[in-house]
Design a protein around this motif. Structure first.
Motif, PDB file in Angstrom:
ATOM      1  N   VAL A  25      41.614  24.788  34.605  1.00 55.47           N
ATOM      2  CA  VAL A  25      41.976  24.935  36.007  1.00 55.47           C
ATOM      3  C   VAL A  25      41.433  26.251  36.564  1.00 55.47           C
ATOM      4  N   ILE A  26      41.543  27.312  35.754  1.00 57.89           N
ATOM      5  CA  ILE A  26      41.117  28.611  36.256  1.00 57.89           C
ATOM      6  C   ILE A  26      39.596  28.657  36.418  1.00 57.89           C
ATOM      7  N   THR A  27      38.904  28.111  35.404  1.00 54.81           N
ATOM      8  CA  THR A  27      37.452  28.074  35.511  1.00 54.81           C
ATOM      9  C   THR A  27      37.061  27.344  36.802  1.00 54.81           C
ATOM     10  N   TYR A  28      37.714  26.211  37.032  1.00 56.24           N
ATOM     11  CA  TYR A  28      37.401  25.416  38.200  1.00 56.24           C
ATOM     12  C   TYR A  28      37.713  26.185  39.491  1.00 56.24           C
ATOM     13  N   MET A  29      38.906  26.830  39.481  1.00 59.92           N
ATOM     14  CA  MET A  29      39.341  27.554  40.681  1.00 59.92           C
ATOM     15  C   MET A  29      38.324  28.643  41.046  1.00 59.92           C
ATOM     16  N   PHE A  30      37.848  29.338  40.010  1.00 64.07           N
ATOM     17  CA  PHE A  30      36.923  30.437  40.275  1.00 64.07           C
ATOM     18  C   PHE A  30      35.558  29.917  40.704  1.00 64.07           C
ATOM     19  N   THR A  31      35.129  28.805  40.115  1.00 62.87           N
ATOM     20  CA  THR A  31      33.855  28.242  40.543  1.00 62.87           C
ATOM     21  C   THR A  31      33.920  27.921  42.038  1.00 62.87           C
ATOM     22  N   GLN A  32      35.048  27.374  42.464  1.00 61.03           N
ATOM     23  CA  GLN A  32      35.247  27.057  43.873  1.00 61.03           C
ATOM     24  C   GLN A  32      35.219  28.316  44.741  1.00 61.03           C
ATOM     25  N   ALA A  55      40.031  45.880  40.327  1.00 59.36           N
ATOM     26  CA  ALA A  55      40.994  45.386  41.323  1.00 59.36           C
ATOM     27  C   ALA A  55      40.852  43.870  41.467  1.00 59.36           C
ATOM     28  N   LEU A  56      39.596  43.407  41.418  1.00 57.50           N
ATOM     29  CA  LEU A  56      39.340  41.981  41.556  1.00 57.50           C
ATOM     30  C   LEU A  56      39.936  41.207  40.394  1.00 57.50           C
ATOM     31  N   LYS A  57      39.722  41.754  39.190  1.00 54.93           N
ATOM     32  CA  LYS A  57      40.278  41.112  37.988  1.00 54.93           C
ATOM     33  C   LYS A  57      41.784  41.021  38.103  1.00 54.93           C
ATOM     34  N   ARG A  58      42.384  42.169  38.554  1.00 51.57           N
ATOM     35  CA  ARG A  58      43.851  42.200  38.673  1.00 51.57           C
ATOM     36  C   ARG A  58      44.333  41.109  39.637  1.00 51.57           C
ATOM     37  N   MET A  59      43.619  40.999  40.744  1.00 51.35           N
ATOM     38  CA  MET A  59      44.033  40.037  41.760  1.00 51.35           C
ATOM     39  C   MET A  59      43.973  38.594  41.208  1.00 51.35           C
ATOM     40  N   LEU A  60      42.827  38.301  40.570  1.00 46.08           N
ATOM     41  CA  LEU A  60      42.670  36.937  40.066  1.00 46.08           C
ATOM     42  C   LEU A  60      43.686  36.632  38.973  1.00 46.08           C
ATOM     43  N   LEU A  61      43.852  37.610  38.041  1.00 50.26           N
ATOM     44  CA  LEU A  61      44.787  37.401  36.930  1.00 50.26           C
ATOM     45  C   LEU A  61      46.207  37.209  37.442  1.00 50.26           C
ATOM     46  N   SER A  62      46.554  38.022  38.460  1.00 50.49           N
ATOM     47  CA  SER A  62      47.936  37.934  38.939  1.00 50.49           C
ATOM     48  C   SER A  62      48.192  36.570  39.587  1.00 50.49           C
ATOM     49  N   GLN A  63      47.140  35.986  40.202  1.00 48.23           N
ATOM     50  CA  GLN A  63      47.326  34.648  40.775  1.00 48.23           C
ATOM     51  C   GLN A  63      47.593  33.620  39.676  1.00 48.23           C
ATOM     52  N   VAL A  64      46.841  33.773  38.564  1.00 51.47           N
ATOM     53  CA  VAL A  64      47.037  32.850  37.446  1.00 51.47           C
ATOM     54  C   VAL A  64      48.435  33.032  36.866  1.00 51.47           C
ATOM     55  N   TYR A  69      41.835  35.221  30.992  1.00 51.68           N
ATOM     56  CA  TYR A  69      41.004  36.423  31.068  1.00 51.68           C
ATOM     57  C   TYR A  69      39.516  36.090  30.909  1.00 51.68           C
ATOM     58  N   LEU A  70      39.203  35.153  30.018  1.00 53.86           N
ATOM     59  CA  LEU A  70      37.792  34.837  29.752  1.00 53.86           C
ATOM     60  C   LEU A  70      37.062  34.405  31.019  1.00 53.86           C
ATOM     61  N   PRO A  71      37.559  33.399  31.747  1.00 53.71           N
ATOM     62  CA  PRO A  71      36.860  33.029  32.992  1.00 53.71           C
ATOM     63  C   PRO A  71      36.889  34.147  34.035  1.00 53.71           C
ATOM     64  N   VAL A  72      37.966  34.944  34.077  1.00 54.37           N
ATOM     65  CA  VAL A  72      38.045  36.035  35.057  1.00 54.37           C
ATOM     66  C   VAL A  72      36.924  37.027  34.799  1.00 54.37           C
ATOM     67  N   ARG A  73      36.730  37.354  33.504  1.00 58.10           N
ATOM     68  CA  ARG A  73      35.708  38.338  33.170  1.00 58.10           C
ATOM     69  C   ARG A  73      34.327  37.810  33.566  1.00 58.10           C
ATOM     70  N   ALA A  94      51.159  20.997  21.975  1.00 60.93           N
ATOM     71  CA  ALA A  94      51.456  21.161  23.402  1.00 60.93           C
ATOM     72  C   ALA A  94      50.892  22.478  23.912  1.00 60.93           C
ATOM     73  N   LEU A  95      51.021  23.540  23.086  1.00 61.93           N
ATOM     74  CA  LEU A  95      50.499  24.847  23.489  1.00 61.93           C
ATOM     75  C   LEU A  95      48.981  24.766  23.656  1.00 61.93           C
ATOM     76  N   ALA A  96      48.314  24.150  22.644  1.00 59.82           N
ATOM     77  CA  ALA A  96      46.858  24.050  22.709  1.00 59.82           C
ATOM     78  C   ALA A  96      46.431  23.269  23.959  1.00 59.82           C
ATOM     79  N   LEU A  97      47.082  22.138  24.205  1.00 56.52           N
ATOM     80  CA  LEU A  97      46.729  21.338  25.379  1.00 56.52           C
ATOM     81  C   LEU A  97      46.997  22.123  26.662  1.00 56.52           C
ATOM     82  N   GLY A  98      48.142  22.841  26.675  1.00 57.76           N
ATOM     83  CA  GLY A  98      48.500  23.641  27.844  1.00 57.76           C
ATOM     84  C   GLY A  98      47.451  24.706  28.118  1.00 57.76           C
ATOM     85  N   LEU A  99      47.001  25.387  27.031  1.00 57.14           N
ATOM     86  CA  LEU A  99      46.022  26.465  27.205  1.00 57.14           C
ATOM     87  C   LEU A  99      44.689  25.907  27.698  1.00 57.14           C
TER      88      LEU A  99
END
Lengths: 122, 905
Positions: free
Chosen positions: B801-808, B825-834, B887-891, B790-795
């Motif tokens: 979702v995050i990769t997709y969100m950022f591509t958008q 600051a940008l990283k912080r903003m995106l991470l905090s949304q996630v 973090y990976l897609p954010v970076r 479940a953890l693996a599927l969740g991750l």
């Protein structure tokens, strides 16, 4: 002729499914709540017809919608049962439908008898 | 079950649910309660399955039948639908199917990821359901097995609820009952078979002649026991199990009439059982008649087990009433056990505690199995959410294609149905993969769980399991297919797909759908992880328990039974046991040897009996477990001798009766271990006084999770001989345990005393210890695997979702960077949304876990269902891994060139 709700005549409801007819039979002489109907049917048919809760309420909903039974506002007196239970009573149209179905079944049975068909003893 | 039904009511339209939901729950609860009482737990399970089918049908009719108003006869509605919509619907379905297959072939990566995800989850669900089906739902493998009951009794006066049966009970019920078709008495034990090769100890079912006809089992060869075979003193007869017949006689057809030497006496082979016959927890290899002796039957001895077949139409309550009526007859008809008074027997308040044989065999296993089924169900939902997420992304990516179809005149209904057919096809392919996975993993699962599952019930992938797999495959296909349909393929939403709907509100709606799926995944994964966390803590707590002995892997145990033929007098038995101890001690590397009667530590409780203390004669006697033991038992087991001394062989041969008591008894009754030494106790007024010579540390005889019982150890002696059995478990402490040749040396040492004594149940205390934690470790293993999946599927879900969100949002991010936003600051903003999404999931998951882990309280030991440490640790782990996955897609996103990002649009 009484004024039936939704302007459908009793004969329009025929033939009845087994659960529907059995529920009308159970309510034909007394008011009962859901589980008491299941028990009454099980006892009368000696376990041949056992309704599930969902089958029962699927049928009850249709019977209520068609005006063949009513839900009672008050509980029958002297009942110490669970206060959340709802009781149902057959309407005059319900009785008419049950009588018509009985007649239909009698005619069907007569046809079978005329053809010399007899049930096998279990 | 009732909770599950209430949840399932959710499939009804809201208005219907509001009006009838509560009434349906009440009636369902009554129905289940009634059926369970009349026909047992597995019948109630069948009602549950039937109820779900009826509910789905009700919901379907309600949802389909609202326009035009439904007719009363449900069959007519079905008929009308089939006739009116039949052909064209089917034709269009085939068209959709072909189209779906083509679309899936075109995107092999998407298709294989979906099939793998669903296959994993459906495979796991199918495996566990096979076990649930085999153990809980399917009836016992005997004709009309729903009439079989176990004759269990209770005696609230002495706090006993699991008393079995005895010859006196068998005779009384056989002759006086009004509700049984027939009654049988049986014993499970071992017997030694000698002559023709090495002596061997075999598992034996000793039974009265009624058992096989009662179970409706006919022998494959020969005949069942007759009443004459069952009479005391008659010629010995034996029936072989199919496996034993194959093993010892090579399946020879002429085996009938041959002689087998069982416990030193010749027995004529009169039958062979059919291959599939199973009746005991251990497979019986031979059956011999029990030959109960009326002249030696006492009340209230309870050594045997009873089974009965109810007459048709008799309920369990009626049978219980019948047994309650017969108990006074029982007490009047048979002599009281020597040493007890009639008053004492009446004070026990013996009464019926009958249950269906199936329930007796399954025991409390249903808790574990339903919990596992529930957790696996959650895993399935997580997998569905993952695939739904992928489907959402894919539906958006296919905007142009779908828009073209709409432009060409396909209505939104048509598009919706083609999307649903596609996902149903995916679900079915996932189901096929899952079935293959289950077929491979089920044997492994059964191997791990062998200790826990009753071997009498066969666990296989049968038609019921296949139907279940088909249903969940179709169901999950529909579930993850409906989400994109509901989100995008409505009349108003169809326009969004045309590519012109890139408005803020549309994109927000898309995010909301996907975010809710992530929230659900995080929440469910957290519930599963907390459940496995609690099991880990339980396992740790069990490991920390002091069992009362040390270095169990260095203790070899084995069972020896000295038959009447080998040693007719009891004194000879003790001398042989003494001699065997001496010979075993002489083996190189053996530190010490001892034996004890009845049962091994950690496995089962021994017999209990009333003991009166000399200095408290006025008070009620103590109900204490007792075991006959040799000297050096405590030294061999590594149990502390807290006060006094150990037994010596002279205690066994002398006339002075001595005992050792457990520490708890000594402290409770006499204040301290030292003051217990020298005190006296006795079984009854007629039996001799027993002097306490020592106090030993507590041993957890009933299992690690059970408190150590009050125990008194008696020196086996001639005076006590009538009470003792010829069975003993030997304990051998040595560093050589488990090494090659050690067992051979033990065997040679025993056979040097007597060549006709077979060795049985050879195992180490280490293995017993493992077995004592088997259920916990099994649940732990399965829950951990489920939690990890479940953890693996969740991750994966979060990452996707995050990769997709950022591509958008590439354009927006590019703009922000062009306007001077800092990377950090940008990283912080995106991470905090996630993390906000994750936090909502965690909050829901914590609430869900607090509710659901209560159901598993019976499996926990040494930790509460609301253990704060587990909840905090698991949540922290989940948040950290989720942050890493984000973090990976954010970076990657914050490293893009702003100009490129702006140009991308």
């Amino acid at each position: 002729m009484p004024d039936y709700p939704r302007r459908r005549l009793p004969q329009h409801h025929l033939p009845l499914s087994v659960p529907v007819f059995q529920i009308l039979l159970s309510l034909s002489d007394c008011d009962l709540h859901g589980y008491a109907i299941i028990q009454d049917i099980r006892d009368r048919t000696e376990g041949e017809v056992e309704l599930t809760a969902s089958t029962l309420y699927a049928a009850i909903k249709r019977l209520l919608d068609a005006g063949l039974i009513n839900e009672l506002e008050t509980r029958p007196s002297g009942d110490e049962d669970d206060a959340r239970r709802r009781y149902y009573r057959i309407t005059s149209m319900g009785l008419d439908v049950a009588r018509l179905e009985t007649g239909r079944l009698e005619r069907t049975l007569k046809m079978a008898r005329d053809k010399k068909l007899r049930a096998r003893k279990a | 079950m009732i909770t599950l039904y209430r949840l399932a009511l959710g499939i009804l339209p809201a208005a219907v649910r509001q009006q009838y939901g509560e009434q349906m729950s009440i009636v369902f609860a009554d129905l289940v309660h009634d059926v369970r009482r009349r026909r047992g737990r597995h019948a109630a399970c069948r009602v549950f399955v039937a109820e779900l089918g009826a509910l789905v049908s009700f919901a379907w009719h309600e949802r389909r039948g609202q326009q035009p108003p439904p007719r009363i006869d449900e069959r007519c509605v079905v008929w009308q639908l089939e006739n009116e919509g039949g052909r064209p619907m089917f034709g269009s379905f085939l068209q959709d199917l072909r189209y779906a297959a083509r679309m899936l072939r075109r995107t092999p990566r998407f298709t294989s990821v979906c099939i793998a995800t669903m296959g994993l989850a459906i495979g796991a669900t199918t495996s566990i359901f096979s076990v649930v089906n085999g153990i809980l739902i399917k009836p016992l493998p005997f004709p009309e097995s729903d009439r079989l009951i176990a004759l269990v009794h209770q005696a609230p006066g002495v706090n006993q609820s699991e008393l079995a049966a005895s010859p006196a009970i068998y005779f009384t019920y056989r002759e006086h009952n009004q509700t049984f078709d027939s009654v049988a008495l049986w014993y499970s034990n071992t017997a030694s078979v000698t002559g023709g090769g090495d002596p061997e100890e075999v598992q034996r079912l000793q039974t009265t002649h009624e058992l096989l006809p009662l179970l409706r089992v006919k022998p494959l060869l020969g005949r069942s026991f007759s009443e004459a075979d069952d009479r005391p003193g008659s010629r010995g007869t034996v029936i072989l199990s199919h496996a034993y017949w194959q093993r010892r006689f090579g399946g020879a057809a002429g085996v009938l009439g041959e002689t087998l030497v069982v416990d030193g006496a010749p027995h004529e082979i009169i039958g062979v059982l059919p291959r599939g016959f199973r009746f005991l927890p251990q497979q019986a290899e031979i059956l011999t008649p029990a030959r109960p002796n009326r002249a030696r039957a006492f009340v209230p001895s309870m050594g045997g087990r009873g089974v009965a077949r109810l007459k048709d139409g008799v309920t369990l309550d009626q049978a219980s009433a019948d047994v309650a009526r017969m108990i006074p007859i029982l007490i009047d008809s048979f002599p009281i056990v020597p040493g007890l008074t009639r008053q004492a027997v009446e004070n026990m308040r013996l009464g019926p505690n009958l249950r269906w044989l199936k329930d007796d065999i399954v025991g409390d296993l249903d808790d574990v199995l339903w919990i596992l089924m529930g957790t696996i169900g959650m895993l399935l939902v997580v997998a569905c959410a993952n695939v739904a997420n992928l489907q959402l992304a894919r539906t958006e990516a296919r905007g142009q294609e779908l828009a073209t179809r709409i432009a060409l005149g396909a209505g939104w209904r048509k598009i919706a149905s083609s999307l649903i057919v596609e996902s149903t096809l995916l679900g079915l392919m996932g189901g096929l993969a899952g079935l293959a996975l289950a077929a491979t993993t089920l044997p492994v699962l059964l191997l791990i769980a062998a200790q826990e599952l009753p071997s009498m019930l066969a666990v296989t992938i049968d038609p019921a399991v296949l139907a279940f797999t088909l249903a969940i495959s179709l169901g999950s296909g529909l579930l993850f297919g409906l989400i994109p349909v509901v989100k995008y393929v409505r009349p108003t939403a169809a326009a969004m797909l045309s590519g012109t709907g890139r408005s803020h509100s549309v994109s927000r709606e898309r995010h909301r759908a996907r975010n809710s799926l992530v929230v659900m995944q995080v929440a469910l994964a957290l519930v599963l992880l907390i459940a496995s966390g609690l099991m880990i803590r339980t396992f740790q707590a069990l490991r920390d328990v002091d069992p009362g002995f040390t270095d169990p892997e260095q203790i070899q145990t084995l069972h020896l039974s000295i038959s009447q033929a080998t040693a007719p007098e009891f004194e000879r038995v003790i001398r042989m046991q003494n001699e065997i101890c001496d010979r075993l001690s002489a083996i190189a590397g053996v530190e010490s040897v001892a034996f004890s009667s009845r049962s091994l530590p950690l496995i089962a409780s021994g017999p209990t009996g009333p003991f009166s203390l000399e200095d408290k004669l006025g008070g009620a006697p103590l109900e204490i477990e007792f075991r006959y033991t040799s000297p050096s038992l405590f030294r061999t087991l590594g149990t502390r001798l807290v006060a006094g001394r150990d037994f010596q062989w002279t205690d066994h041969y002398g006339t002075r009766q001595v005992v050792i008591v457990s520490e708890t008894v000594a402290r409770r009754e006499w204040g301290s271990p030292a003051s217990a030494v020298g005190k006296r106790m006795r079984r009854s007024e007629k039996s001799p006084w027993l002097e306490v010579v020592g106090v030993a540390g507590d041993i957890r005889h009933r299992g690690l999770d059970q408190p150590a019982p009050d125990t008194v150890y008696l020196a086996s002696s001639e005076t006590l001989a009538p009470y003792m059995s010829r069975d003993a478990y030997f304990f051998i402490r040595s560093e050589r345990v488990g090494t090659a040749g050690f067992i051979d040396e033990i065997q040679r040492a025993i056979w040097s005393v007597n060549g006709s004594v077979p060795l049985g149940r050879v195992q180490t205390m280490g293995e017993l210890y493992q077995r004592s934690t088997a259920r916990t470790s099994l649940t732990l293993t399965l829950l951990s695997i489920t939690g990890a999946m479940a953890l693996a599927l969740g991750l994966i879900g979060i990452y996707g979702v995050i990769t997709y969100m950022f591509t958008q949002r590439t354009r927006e991010i590019g703009l922000r960077m062009a306007l001077g936003a800092r990377h950090a600051a940008l990283k912080r903003m995106l991470l905090s949304q996630v993390l906000l999404v994750v936090a909502v999931g965690v909050a829901l998951g914590l609430a869900g876990a607090a509710l659901l882990t209560r159901l598993m309280e019976s499996l926990l030991f040494g930790v509460g269902a609301l253990d704060v440490t587990t909840y905090v640790t698991v949540s922290a782990i989940l948040v950290i891994t989720a942050a890493l996955a984000a973090y990976l897609p954010v970076r990657r996103v914050t490293r893009i060139d702003p100009m490129q990002a702006l140009r991308a649009e």
